[in-house]
Design an enzyme around this catalytic site. Sequence first.
Site, short mmCIF file in Angstrom:
data_model
loop_
_atom_site.label_atom_id
_atom_site.label_comp_id
_atom_site.label_asym_id
_atom_site.label_seq_id
_atom_site.Cartn_x
_atom_site.Cartn_y
_atom_site.Cartn_z
N SER A 107 0.95 -1.35 -0.09
CA SER A 107 -0.07 -0.09 0.00
C SER A 107 0.92 1.20 0.02
CB SER A 107 -1.00 0.04 1.05
OG SER A 107 -1.60 1.35 1.43
N TYR A 130 -2.28 5.55 -4.08
CA TYR A 130 -3.31 6.63 -3.98
C TYR A 130 -3.07 7.97 -4.56
CZ TYR A 130 -6.11 3.93 -0.41
OH TYR A 130 -6.88 3.26 0.07
N THR A 156 -6.01 2.66 -6.89
CA THR A 156 -7.01 2.52 -6.01
C THR A 156 -7.99 3.70 -6.56
OG1 THR A 156 -6.04 1.34 -4.37
CG2 THR A 156 -8.10 2.44 -3.83
N LYS A 252 -8.49 -0.54 -9.01
CA LYS A 252 -9.03 -1.51 -7.91
C LYS A 252 -10.23 -0.50 -7.15
CE LYS A 252 -7.69 -3.27 -3.32
NZ LYS A 252 -8.36 -2.20 -2.26
N HIS A 276 -13.67 -2.03 -1.15
CA HIS A 276 -12.79 -1.50 -0.15
C HIS A 276 -12.94 -2.39 1.22
CE1 HIS A 276 -9.58 1.62 -0.08
NE2 HIS A 276 -9.49 1.05 1.27
C1 LIG Z 1 -6.72 -2.45 7.48
C2 LIG Z 1 -6.92 -2.22 6.02
C3 LIG Z 1 -6.44 -1.19 5.45
C4 LIG Z 1 -6.69 -1.18 3.79
N1 LIG Z 1 -5.90 -0.29 3.15
C5 LIG Z 1 -6.07 -0.16 1.88
C6 LIG Z 1 -5.14 0.70 1.22
O1 LIG Z 1 -4.02 1.07 1.71
N2 LIG Z 1 -4.97 0.70 0.16
C7 LIG Z 1 -6.18 -0.20 -0.72
O2 LIG Z 1 -6.36 0.17 -2.21
N3 LIG Z 1 -6.98 -0.72 -0.18
C8 LIG Z 1 -6.95 -0.83 1.23
N4 LIG Z 1 -7.66 -1.71 2.09
C9 LIG Z 1 -8.65 -2.58 1.09
C10 LIG Z 1 -8.05 -3.91 0.91
O3 LIG Z 1 -7.17 -3.78 -0.27
C11 LIG Z 1 -9.06 -4.84 0.28
O4 LIG Z 1 -10.06 -4.17 -0.74
C12 LIG Z 1 -10.36 -5.35 1.18
O5 LIG Z 1 -9.47 -5.59 2.47
C13 LIG Z 1 -11.01 -6.55 0.78
O6 LIG Z 1 -11.67 -7.10 1.52
P1 LIG Z 1 -11.62 -8.02 2.71
O7 LIG Z 1 -10.65 -7.44 3.97
O8 LIG Z 1 -12.70 -8.73 3.16
O9 LIG Z 1 -10.93 -9.29 2.11
C14 LIG Z 1 -7.66 -1.84 3.29
C15 LIG Z 1 -8.36 -2.93 3.85
C16 LIG Z 1 -7.88 -2.94 5.32
C17 LIG Z 1 -8.78 -4.19 6.01
C1 LIG Z 2 -4.81 5.09 5.22
C2 LIG Z 2 -5.96 4.43 4.70
C3 LIG Z 2 -6.53 5.49 3.74
C4 LIG Z 2 -5.79 3.46 4.08
C5 LIG Z 2 -7.24 2.51 3.73
O1 LIG Z 2 -7.12 2.28 2.72
C6 LIG Z 2 -7.96 1.93 4.49
O2 LIG Z 2 -7.83 1.92 5.90
O3 LIG Z 2 -8.88 1.25 4.03
#
Ligand SMILES: Cc1cc2nc3c(=O)[nH]c(=O)nc-3n(C[C@H](O)[C@H](O)[C@H](O)COP(=O)(O)O)c2cc1C
Ligand SMILES: CC(C)CC(=O)C(=O)O
Length: 378
Positions: A107, A130, A156, A252, A276
């Site tokens: 990320s 991002y 994203t 994404k 997300h």
């Molecule tokens: C703690 C956390 C942080 C995330 N941070 C990002 C991120 O920085 N960038 C991004 O594109 N998606 C982020 N996501 C979304 C994930 O890439 C993904 O789309 C999502 O976790 C999928 O769902 P799941 O957790 O049910 O498998 C984050 C998800 C979680 C749980």
């Molecule tokens: C620091 C956040 C913007 C990262 C993210 O995508 C999330 O927490 O879902």
Amino acid sequence: MKHITCIEDLRQVHKRKVPKAFFDYADRGSYSEDTLRANVDDLQQIKFRQRILVDVSKRDLSTTILGEPAALPLILAPVGLTGMQYGDGEIHACRAAQAAGIPYTLSTMSICSIEDVAANVDKPFWFQLYVMKDRGFIKALIERAIAAKCSALVLTVDLQVIGQRHADIKNGMTVPPEWSLSKLVDFATKPAWVAGVLRGKRRTFGNLVGHLKGTDDITALGTWIATQFDTTLNWKDVEWIRSIWPGKLILKGILDVEDAEEAAKTGAQALVVSNHGGRQLDGAPSSIEVLPEVVDAVGSRIEILFDGGIRSGQDVMRALALGAKSCMIGRAYIHGLGAYGGPGVAKALDIIRNELSVTMGLCGVNTIAEIDDHVLAI
Ligand SMILES: Cc1cc2nc3c(=O)[nH]c(=O)nc-3n(C[C@H](O)[C@H](O)[C@H](O)COP(=O)(O)O)c2cc1C
Ligand SMILES: CC(C)CC(=O)C(=O)O
């Protein structure tokens, strides 16, 4: 880890070992969490068609992802602040993914920087971007991903504005963090976590510090980040990214057929059907609900990846049956990481691999390519 038999077991250990603010940040979703729940519930409602007396002795879970061989139809999704779940978490997760023969996505909001990860793993990984207001910073970040030989850029597109996560506000998950007596007590009861994070290379956003003239002053970073998510982001910016990133591009965060049609025109190699992980638009459909219509509309023109709610190999099978080429997982591996570090991520992947293999066997299927809606009882 013999007693760990499913992802929920890893989740329970994660919850015990990691401070509440960071566990909740990973586990919870936006507002009422309806979309977060729907992601999981809608997948689980999909029933399989059991088939018997088929020779399933040669089951093979390998596939290709964006033309590259992969041992499983899985990708580790980008997860911000991974290094706060476990010290150097990004490096541990990337190594576990590479050992399992699947891609890892770092990320933008990671703790370990692109360079930290590149210096500590054997193979290329994917980088998630991002787009922030400071386009000079974004261009430099893309150049860093090119220099680190990242093998795909995951752009994203569903976080121009940030969905509110009630738990994060209540837990003081701000930059800089808010401290309270209960938080200090919580940290004090997790000394192994504290020691692990202190041993890690960094405790702040590794990709951003260089930009702010080397400062890792968390207050300065917080102020900068708060102003940087860009509400003007639009399809022209995707063209700009396409023009400066020479490699494979993945969009994404797509849920809508019209958006998928636009995405297919950008020259991107893949899109991820994703909400997300229920952390953004609360009230949006679950990812699995919209997957078939996106596949119908653009699946012949662009590779369709999927995420949201995958907690088992059965869920991977369900998404593949409805047309996904491969699945990203977020929380499923983060629970493993928070619980046991790198071996916990490997355990999460083992669990999902074995569940997928058994499910294929009981549905009478030997290869990933054979999986389509014939395996479903609909
Ligand atoms: C703690 C956390 C942080 C995330 N941070 C990002 C991120 O920085 N960038 C991004 O594109 N998606 C982020 N996501 C979304 C994930 O890439 C993904 O789309 C999502 O976790 C999928 O769902 P799941 O957790 O049910 O498998 C984050 C998800 C979680 C749980
Ligand atoms: C620091 C956040 C913007 C990262 C993210 O995508 C999330 O927490 O879902």
